[in-house]
Design a protein around this motif. Structure first.
Motif, PDB file in Angstrom:
ATOM      1  N   LEU A 176      11.769   1.715  -0.432  1.00  0.00           N
ATOM      2  CA  LEU A 176      11.677   0.285  -0.757  1.00  0.00           C
ATOM      3  C   LEU A 176      10.299  -0.042  -1.325  1.00  0.00           C
ATOM      4  CD1 LEU A 176      12.833  -2.558  -0.681  1.00  0.00           C
ATOM      5  CD2 LEU A 176      12.084  -2.760   1.672  1.00  0.00           C
ATOM      6  N   ASP A 177       9.263   0.524  -0.701  1.00  0.00           N
ATOM      7  CA  ASP A 177       7.897   0.283  -1.142  1.00  0.00           C
ATOM      8  C   ASP A 177       7.706   0.738  -2.590  1.00  0.00           C
ATOM      9  OD1 ASP A 177       5.107  -0.337  -0.726  1.00  0.00           O
ATOM     10  OD2 ASP A 177       4.754   1.825  -0.660  1.00  0.00           O
ATOM     11  N   ARG A 178       8.214   1.937  -2.908  1.00  0.00           N
ATOM     12  CA  ARG A 178       8.035   2.460  -4.262  1.00  0.00           C
ATOM     13  C   ARG A 178       8.857   1.675  -5.282  1.00  0.00           C
ATOM     14  NH1 ARG A 178       4.625   4.508  -1.323  1.00  0.00           N
ATOM     15  NH2 ARG A 178       3.756   6.572  -1.712  1.00  0.00           N
ATOM     16  N   ARG A 180       9.703  -1.542  -5.005  1.00  0.00           N
ATOM     17  CA  ARG A 180       9.042  -2.842  -5.196  1.00  0.00           C
ATOM     18  C   ARG A 180       7.884  -2.727  -6.159  1.00  0.00           C
ATOM     19  NH1 ARG A 180       9.583  -7.289  -1.976  1.00  0.00           N
ATOM     20  NH2 ARG A 180      10.999  -7.124  -0.227  1.00  0.00           N
ATOM     21  N   GLY A 181       7.191  -1.604  -6.085  1.00  0.00           N
ATOM     22  CA  GLY A 181       6.029  -1.443  -6.951  1.00  0.00           C
ATOM     23  C   GLY A 181       6.338  -0.679  -8.218  1.00  0.00           C
ATOM     24  N   ALA A 183       7.059  -1.434 -11.230  1.00  0.00           N
ATOM     25  CA  ALA A 183       6.404  -1.845 -12.474  1.00  0.00           C
ATOM     26  C   ALA A 183       5.000  -1.252 -12.532  1.00  0.00           C
ATOM     27  CB  ALA A 183       6.349  -3.364 -12.572  1.00  0.00           C
ATOM     28  N   THR A 184       4.301  -1.266 -11.389  1.00  0.00           N
ATOM     29  CA  THR A 184       2.959  -0.694 -11.330  1.00  0.00           C
ATOM     30  C   THR A 184       3.000   0.799 -11.642  1.00  0.00           C
ATOM     31  OG1 THR A 184       2.387  -2.336  -9.673  1.00  0.00           O
ATOM     32  CG2 THR A 184       0.945  -0.432  -9.844  1.00  0.00           C
ATOM     33  N   HIS A 188       1.575   2.743 -15.177  1.00  0.00           N
ATOM     34  CA  HIS A 188       0.593   3.814 -15.083  1.00  0.00           C
ATOM     35  C   HIS A 188       1.165   5.157 -15.539  1.00  0.00           C
ATOM     36  CE1 HIS A 188      -1.737   1.054 -12.405  1.00  0.00           C
ATOM     37  NE2 HIS A 188      -2.683   1.534 -13.163  1.00  0.00           N
ATOM     38  N   ARG A 190       3.450   6.993 -14.162  1.00  0.00           N
ATOM     39  CA  ARG A 190       3.563   7.961 -13.080  1.00  0.00           C
ATOM     40  C   ARG A 190       4.975   8.031 -12.513  1.00  0.00           C
ATOM     41  NH1 ARG A 190      -1.038   9.036 -10.541  1.00  0.00           N
ATOM     42  NH2 ARG A 190       0.129  10.748  -9.677  1.00  0.00           N
TER      43      ARG A 190
ATOM     44  N   GLY B 103       9.635  -5.921 -11.499  1.00  0.00           N
ATOM     45  CA  GLY B 103       8.506  -6.050 -10.603  1.00  0.00           C
ATOM     46  C   GLY B 103       7.395  -6.859 -11.253  1.00  0.00           C
ATOM     47  N   GLY B 108      10.449  -9.165  -6.601  1.00  0.00           N
ATOM     48  CA  GLY B 108      10.479  -8.151  -5.551  1.00  0.00           C
ATOM     49  C   GLY B 108      11.731  -8.214  -4.709  1.00  0.00           C
ATOM     50  N   ALA B 112      14.495  -5.442  -3.750  1.00  0.00           N
ATOM     51  CA  ALA B 112      14.818  -5.136  -2.352  1.00  0.00           C
ATOM     52  C   ALA B 112      16.331  -5.159  -2.151  1.00  0.00           C
ATOM     53  CB  ALA B 112      14.143  -6.146  -1.425  1.00  0.00           C
ATOM     54  N   THR B 407       0.487  -6.983  -9.127  1.00  0.00           N
ATOM     55  CA  THR B 407       0.181  -5.563  -8.939  1.00  0.00           C
ATOM     56  C   THR B 407       0.420  -5.168  -7.488  1.00  0.00           C
ATOM     57  OG1 THR B 407      -1.388  -5.462 -10.730  1.00  0.00           O
ATOM     58  CG2 THR B 407      -1.654  -3.861  -9.013  1.00  0.00           C
ATOM     59  N   HIS B 408       1.092  -4.038  -7.327  1.00  0.00           N
ATOM     60  CA  HIS B 408       1.573  -3.644  -6.005  1.00  0.00           C
ATOM     61  C   HIS B 408       0.621  -2.644  -5.370  1.00  0.00           C
ATOM     62  CE1 HIS B 408       4.893  -3.140  -3.130  1.00  0.00           C
ATOM     63  NE2 HIS B 408       4.525  -1.884  -3.059  1.00  0.00           N
ATOM     64  N   PHE B 410       0.536   0.232  -2.614  1.00  0.00           N
ATOM     65  CA  PHE B 410       1.559   1.020  -1.941  1.00  0.00           C
ATOM     66  C   PHE B 410       1.156   1.327  -0.503  1.00  0.00           C
ATOM     67  CE2 PHE B 410       2.173   1.613  -6.390  1.00  0.00           C
ATOM     68  CZ  PHE B 410       3.537   1.457  -6.515  1.00  0.00           C
ATOM     69  N   ASP B 411       2.160   1.526   0.323  1.00  0.00           N
ATOM     70  CA  ASP B 411       1.934   1.835   1.729  1.00  0.00           C
ATOM     71  C   ASP B 411       1.450   3.279   1.809  1.00  0.00           C
ATOM     72  OD1 ASP B 411       1.828   1.716   4.405  1.00  0.00           O
ATOM     73  OD2 ASP B 411       3.973   1.770   4.747  1.00  0.00           O
ATOM     74  N   ASP B 412       0.187   3.485   1.452  1.00  0.00           N
ATOM     75  CA  ASP B 412      -0.373   4.828   1.357  1.00  0.00           C
ATOM     76  C   ASP B 412      -1.880   4.682   1.591  1.00  0.00           C
ATOM     77  OD1 ASP B 412      -0.622   7.546   0.726  1.00  0.00           O
ATOM     78  OD2 ASP B 412       0.984   7.400  -0.755  1.00  0.00           O
ATOM     79  N   ARG B 419      -5.756   6.639  -7.133  1.00  0.00           N
ATOM     80  CA  ARG B 419      -5.486   7.762  -8.032  1.00  0.00           C
ATOM     81  C   ARG B 419      -4.222   7.578  -8.861  1.00  0.00           C
ATOM     82  NH1 ARG B 419      -7.013  13.222  -4.889  1.00  0.00           N
ATOM     83  NH2 ARG B 419      -9.267  13.102  -5.173  1.00  0.00           N
ATOM     84  N   LEU B 420      -3.448   6.550  -8.517  1.00  0.00           N
ATOM     85  CA  LEU B 420      -2.287   6.250  -9.353  1.00  0.00           C
ATOM     86  C   LEU B 420      -2.743   6.038 -10.796  1.00  0.00           C
ATOM     87  CD1 LEU B 420       0.794   5.588  -8.872  1.00  0.00           C
ATOM     88  CD2 LEU B 420       0.145   3.211  -9.093  1.00  0.00           C
ATOM     89  N   ALA B 421      -3.938   5.462 -10.954  1.00  0.00           N
ATOM     90  CA  ALA B 421      -4.436   5.168 -12.299  1.00  0.00           C
ATOM     91  C   ALA B 421      -5.007   6.420 -12.973  1.00  0.00           C
ATOM     92  CB  ALA B 421      -5.502   4.079 -12.239  1.00  0.00           C
ATOM     93  N   ARG B 473      -8.501  -0.035  -8.917  1.00  0.00           N
ATOM     94  CA  ARG B 473      -7.557   0.912  -9.520  1.00  0.00           C
ATOM     95  C   ARG B 473      -7.526   0.746 -11.035  1.00  0.00           C
ATOM     96  NH1 ARG B 473      -1.941   0.860  -6.830  1.00  0.00           N
ATOM     97  NH2 ARG B 473      -1.676  -1.162  -7.776  1.00  0.00           N
TER      98      ARG B 473
END
Lengths: 532, 541
Positions: A176-178, A180-181, A183-184, A188, A190, B103, B108, B112, B407-408, B410-412, B419-421, B473
């Motif tokens: 879900l987290d990925r 939702r994000g 677009a980000t 990028h 990725r 997004g 969002g 979901a 801009t999101h 992430f749960d990380d 580093r996503l960028a 980022r």
């Protein structure tokens, strides 16, 4: 509901008896029409009962959800705007909507299944006891084997089932987290990396979960094993007894054998409903974490007469939002007579909004006194306070509904003419006339997107309609471009006539209002003009 | 092809595991049927003076227990594999399709909902496919076994079995599919009412509207509950009808028992077990109704064509990185007013340009167009003099660093988020970006530093801090063009000025597009544009 389910079990026992006796009579070549009729009637009764039981289960789940949702919302509404400092309204909505929905299984399925898990088998065993003590003994022994074997196989199905459930929940949260994000991630470049990472995370999860399940399912084996032992054991036992002639009445054997599936059915239902319990667990924790409703001290109604206006005074008021960041207000004192205007000036973070939020009752000061016409604000019930105050913030929230509904929000009993009058006074009509349905155009969630300035005009119309003697303006033009700002300020000046006004704003807007002025910085008064 | 079959087709790669799970399930079912039937037969033959096959009966019993264990194990294995590949497929599809741009527009909750649709497909194999496949094989077996002794009885039982296993689930599927629309709309209305009350907590308190808002939510909840009650009542009827089919079948056996009592006892137990095995199918039918709807939405989202088609073959990337919007006409949807009607805007390479304007004027839409998240209906956007429609999307996006309002985080960890960028960035580069975004001090004070977990949506940090992490980022990427959409939202005034001053230095040499609603005065800008009424108007530099 337990009684209904037990009655169902009792009817099943009756059916087993009819079927057993009818089969026996078939051996003797005798007719058994009354038994067949009995079987059919019991079947119909059981079918009807199952429909009723399912309705009752739904009603129980629905009633519980309604009660819990009302409770959760009451607590959230009661805790009020200060909640929005710590959490997003989307998360709060998830608690009030989805988490409460997740509790349905607990009340509609788990509780009935759990109560039947003991009573159902006991009833069946008693019926078997009446027919044949040995049969009842075998059922009871194998039935008892289930919890014992479950306990022996590691910490039982419960712990393993919980771990599997948690692992799945974690994977779903990550997914879900990925998403939702996404677009980000896409922007990028990725997406492919993340897709691969998701795949390997799921693989890793599968490997770990399967290791747990290999052991965990051993405890499910216990139930299958007990049921098989009871059935096969009894079939062979009765077969031998019948052939040896020690059992004269085959009906008994058939009856007990037909009871075996009924005996284990509630136990199977119990393990099936266990997932519902797990799902409810996390949801229940989130609901329990909601702020409690404090006991309200009986408040005296304020002794004000609206025609005379409201005088406001702060006496050495201190307030701390977060101990780490220090005091937001550090000994603020000022006085505004009825019908006057006070401008609060100062950089953002100086404490302007905190003063407004105290006056709105969003938060109570830690120390000091705030009075309206001499009455301490802490002694007012929120309803009495809200009757006195009109408020316009930085970004008004528009609710799903028409512009008319949104203005009427300020005073639900207002007539259409009064709403239109307020719309004109706030110059809402200048843009609403160009919209497809005028004042009846839908705005808010899923509706027509209005600009910040247009939304602010609706907020001003609300204040006109409410016609409260104290007007609180919290940076009403902070998010507007200069041209729109000038128009909005013009409307606000007209709204301010004849009211006590407290305006928190940056310098430019302050000049437009004139009047008394209080400069604050870091929660202290640094300069005052006519306001002390 | 029906949506469910399309989803099944995605699982081709796991055919081995799916089949293994199916074969074990079937074998466990056969063992269970054998155990029940032989138990009955043991009694019946004993009455007649013989005892058949106690060893066989024990064998079936043992096989049943063992096979059930492996059935659980292997069907779970197959399910895990299938759901993993479904998610990866969905994610890839979504990232390519126009829905992936959702997004960007703060949708969002739409995403979901799609995720919960994917979850609704998890039960497809174990809950629907397996019992249905077993029922398909069980029906002829049942008819043949009973038909050997009594063809009439076999026909009656076959019909009842087919009704319970196929007709009733099919009806349940139709019913839930029809009611699905009402369930979805009442659920959405409830969510909107709750979201209104909670987003508007300030308004609600200021206007003393607590009671009204609660009543509004309760009214929506009442509508949802009544829709659910209707579905639940119909489901109960389908379940009861399936139960009555089973009872009728047993009754038929009992009626026919006079002709062949020994076989009848065995048949009674066989029928009992066979109908029990398919007892869950009406419910599975209801699940299938939901699954079909969910599958359709999932497929639509993942297979929607990209908003901006990929050029074939793409043109070579230009050397320059100036951005130019030429007579752009754009609207998000055909039924919405135009955001731009002939917008022309020039952002020369290496310049710093601010775009000002009221909210809703389309400032953020500029970023979407530049990144090819949307394409103008008329006019074009050029990078270094080349129409971006002819450029490869991935290469274009690598040139542009973008901080959006949505801009999101992430749960990380902080490190992983940054580093996503730039996946190869070393710690020194990460710290430099954090310092530039004025969040270095905060991160340094954390016990785990760069390895600190940021929480769901950055929940472990305040709004302003999360915003600065996102900014770090964007600054980390080596993109030549930076589009910063309200970079200072959530920052206090001092931090805002400090940040904008720093930005003047760190972005040296890059093309910077600042999207803001007002200026603070410390920005070093080459040009200021104001957007209003769909046009760009030059303002003082």
């Amino acid at each position: 509901m337990l009684l209904m389910n037990l009655l169902g079990t009792a009817l099943a026992i009756g059916q087993a008896y009819c079927a057993a006796e009818a089969l026996y009579r078939a051996f003797q070549g005798r007719a058994a029409w009354e038994l067949l009729a009995g079987f059919a009637i019991l079947a119909l009764a059981r079918a009807g009962l199952s429909v009723l039981a399912e309705r009752a289960a739904f009603a129980a789940g629905a009633a519980a959800r309604r009660r819990l949702r009302t409770d959760a919302l009451t607590r959230l509404l009661h805790a009020g705007p200060s909640l929005l400092r710590g959490s997003h309204s989307g998360e709060l909505t998830v608690t009030a909507i989805d988490r409460v929905e997740a509790l349905d299984g607990l009340f509609a399925r788990w509780l009935p299944a759990a109560s039947l898990a003991v009573a159902g088998p006991v009833l069946v065993a008693l019926a078997a006891l009446w027919a044949d003590p040995f049969g009842a003994f075998v059922l009871a022994a194998t039935g008892l084997m289930v919890p014992i074997a479950m306990a022996l196989a590691g910490l039982g199905a419960a712990a393993a089932s919980r771990r599997q459930f948690l692992a799945m929940a974690r994977l779903q949260a990550r997914f879900l987290d990925r998403v939702r994000g996404i677009a980000t991630i896409v922007v990028h470049g990725r997406a492919e990396d993340e897709a691969r990472a998701l795949g390997s995370a799921a693989d890793e999860l599968r490997r770990r979960t399967m290791r747990v399940l290999r052991v965990a399912f051993l405890s499910s084996v216990a139930l299958d094993f007990a049921a098989a032992v009871a059935l096969v054991g009894l079939a062979i036992h009765y077969g031998l007894a019948l052939r040896a002639g020690t059992l004269s009445n085959p009906t008994t054997a058939l009856f007990v054998l037909l009871l075996v599936p009924e005996f284990f059915a509630p136990l199977r239902g119990f393990s099936a409903a266990y997932q519902d319990r797990l799902r409810a667990h996390g949801a229940a924790e989130a609901l329990l974490a909601l702020p409690p409703i404090p006991d309200q001290a009986p408040a005296r109604p304020i002794r004000t007469v609206e025609a005379q206006g409201v005088a406001v005074a702060f006496e050495d008021v201190r307030l701390t939002w977060d101990p780490v960041r220090g005091r937001a207000l550090d000994g603020i004192s000022f006085r505004v007579p009825a019908g006057e205007t006070l401008v609060l000036a100062g950089p953002s973070g100086a404490g302007k909004s905190s003063i407004i939020e105290i006056l709105l009752g969003f938060v109570a000061p830690d120390q000091g006194r705030v009075t309206l016409n001499g009455a301490d604000i802490s002694e007012l019930v929120p309803q009495a306070l809200s009757r006195l105050t009109g408020w316009i913030g930085q970004r008004p929230v528009l609710f799903a509904g028409s512009i008319r509904d949104n203005i009427r929000f300020a005073r639900p009993e207002a007539t259409d003419a009064e709403v239109e009058e307020a719309a004109r006074a706030a110059r809402v009509d200048r843009f609403s006339d160009a919209l497809p349905d005028g004042l009846d155009t839908a705005v808010g969630e899923g509706g027509y997107g209005l600009s910040g300035g247009q939304a602010q005009r609706i907020a001003i119309a609300r204040a006109f309609l409410k016609n409260a003697p104290l007007l609180l303006l919290d940076e009403p033009t902070a998010h507007l471009d200069p041209a729109t700002e000038a128009e909005v300020l013009e409307s606000l000046r007209r709204l301010a006539i004849g009211r006590t006004v407290i305006l928190a704003s940056h310098a430019a807007a302050a000049h437009a209002f004139g009047g008394r002025r209080l400069d604050i910085a870091a929660g202290r008064v640094v300069a005052a003009r006519g306001a002390a | 092809m029906s949506p469910l079959l399309r989803v099944l087709a995605l699982w081709r790669g796991h055919l081995g595991w799916l089949l293994l799970g199916f074969v074990t399930t079937l074998a466990a079912l056969v063992a269970g049927l054998g155990m029940m039937t032989l138990s009955g037969a043991a009694l019946a033959t004993a009455v007649a003076g013989a005892l058949v096959a106690p060893m066989l009966l024990r064998g079936f019993g043992a096989a049943r227990v063992i096979l059930r264990y492996f059935e659980r194990l292997w069907t779970h294995e197959a399910t895990f594999r299938a759901l993993a590949s479904l998610r990866v497929w969905f994610f890839r599809g979504l990232s390519r399709s126009s829905a992936g741009g959702l997004g960007f527009r703060r949708a969002g909750d739409v995403l979901a909902r799609l995720v919960s649709d994917v979850e609704a497909l998890d039960g497809l194999y174990v809950g629907i496919l397996l019992p249905l496949a077993c029922a398909v094989l069980l029906l002829p077996a049942l008819v043949v076994l009973i038909g050997l002794r009594d063809p009439g009885l076999a026909a009656a039982i076959g019909v009842l079995f087919a009704i319970a296993a196929f007709v009733l689930p099919w009806i349940a599927m139709r019913v839930t599919r029809g009611a699905g629309q009402r369930l979805a709309s009442t659920a959405a209305a409830l969510r909107v009412a709750a979201l209104d009350a909670l987003t508007g907590l300030r308004e609600v308190r200021a206007f003393g509207a607590e009671g009204r808002m609660l009543a509004a939510v309760q009214a929506r909840e009442g509508a949802l509950l009544s829709a659910q009650r209707e579905v639940s009542a119909r489901m109960a009827l389908a379940g009861a009808a399936a139960f009555l089919c089973a009872q009728l079948a047993i009754l038929a056996v009992l009626i026919a028992a006079g002709f062949a009592p020994v076989a009848a006892v065995a048949a009674a137990f066989l029928v009992l077990a066979a109908f029990e095995a398919i007892g869950g199918l009406p419910r599975a039918g209801a699940m299938a109704g939901h699954a079909v709807v969910a599958a359709r939405r999932v497929l639509e989202a993942a297979e929607a064509p990209a908003a901006v088609p990929e050029p074939a073959p793409p043109a070579a990337m230009p050397a320059g990185s100036g951005l130019r919007f030429e007579a752009v006409h754009f609207r998000w949807r055909a039924d919405r007013p135009e955001v731009f009607d002939g917008l022309t805007l020039d952002i020369p390479q290496g310049s710093r340009v601010a775009i000002l304007g009221p909210s809703g004027a389309g400032k953020s839409t500029l970023a979407a167009l530049a990144l090819k998240l949307a394409a103008p209906q008329q006019g074009c956007v050029k990078l270094g003099g080349v129409d971006i429609a002819t450029l490869a999307t991935a290469e274009l996006r690598a040139r542009i660093g973008w901080l959006s309002q949505a801009t999101h985080l992430f749960d990380d960890t902080i490190r992983a988020n940054l580093r996503l960028a730039r996946p190869d960035a070393d710690d020194a580069a990460l710290w430099a970006a954090l310092e530039a975004a004025h969040i270095g001090e905060v991160v340094r004070a954390l016990p785990d530093g760069l390895d600190t977990w940021v929480g769901e949506g950055g929940a472990r940090f305040s709004g302003g801090q999360g915003r600065r992490l996102a900014l770090a980022r964007t600054l980390l990427s080596d993109a030549e063009v930076l589009i910063l959409d309200e970079p200072c939202a959530g920052l206090d005034a001092d931090t805002e000025r400090a940040f904008l001053t720093t930005l003047n230095e760190v972005a040296e040499g890059r093309t910077v597009l600042l999207i803001m609603h007002r200026l603070t005065g410390v920005e070093r800008l080459d040009r200021i544009w104001r957007i209003s009424a769909g046009h760009a108007v030059a303002a003082a530099a």
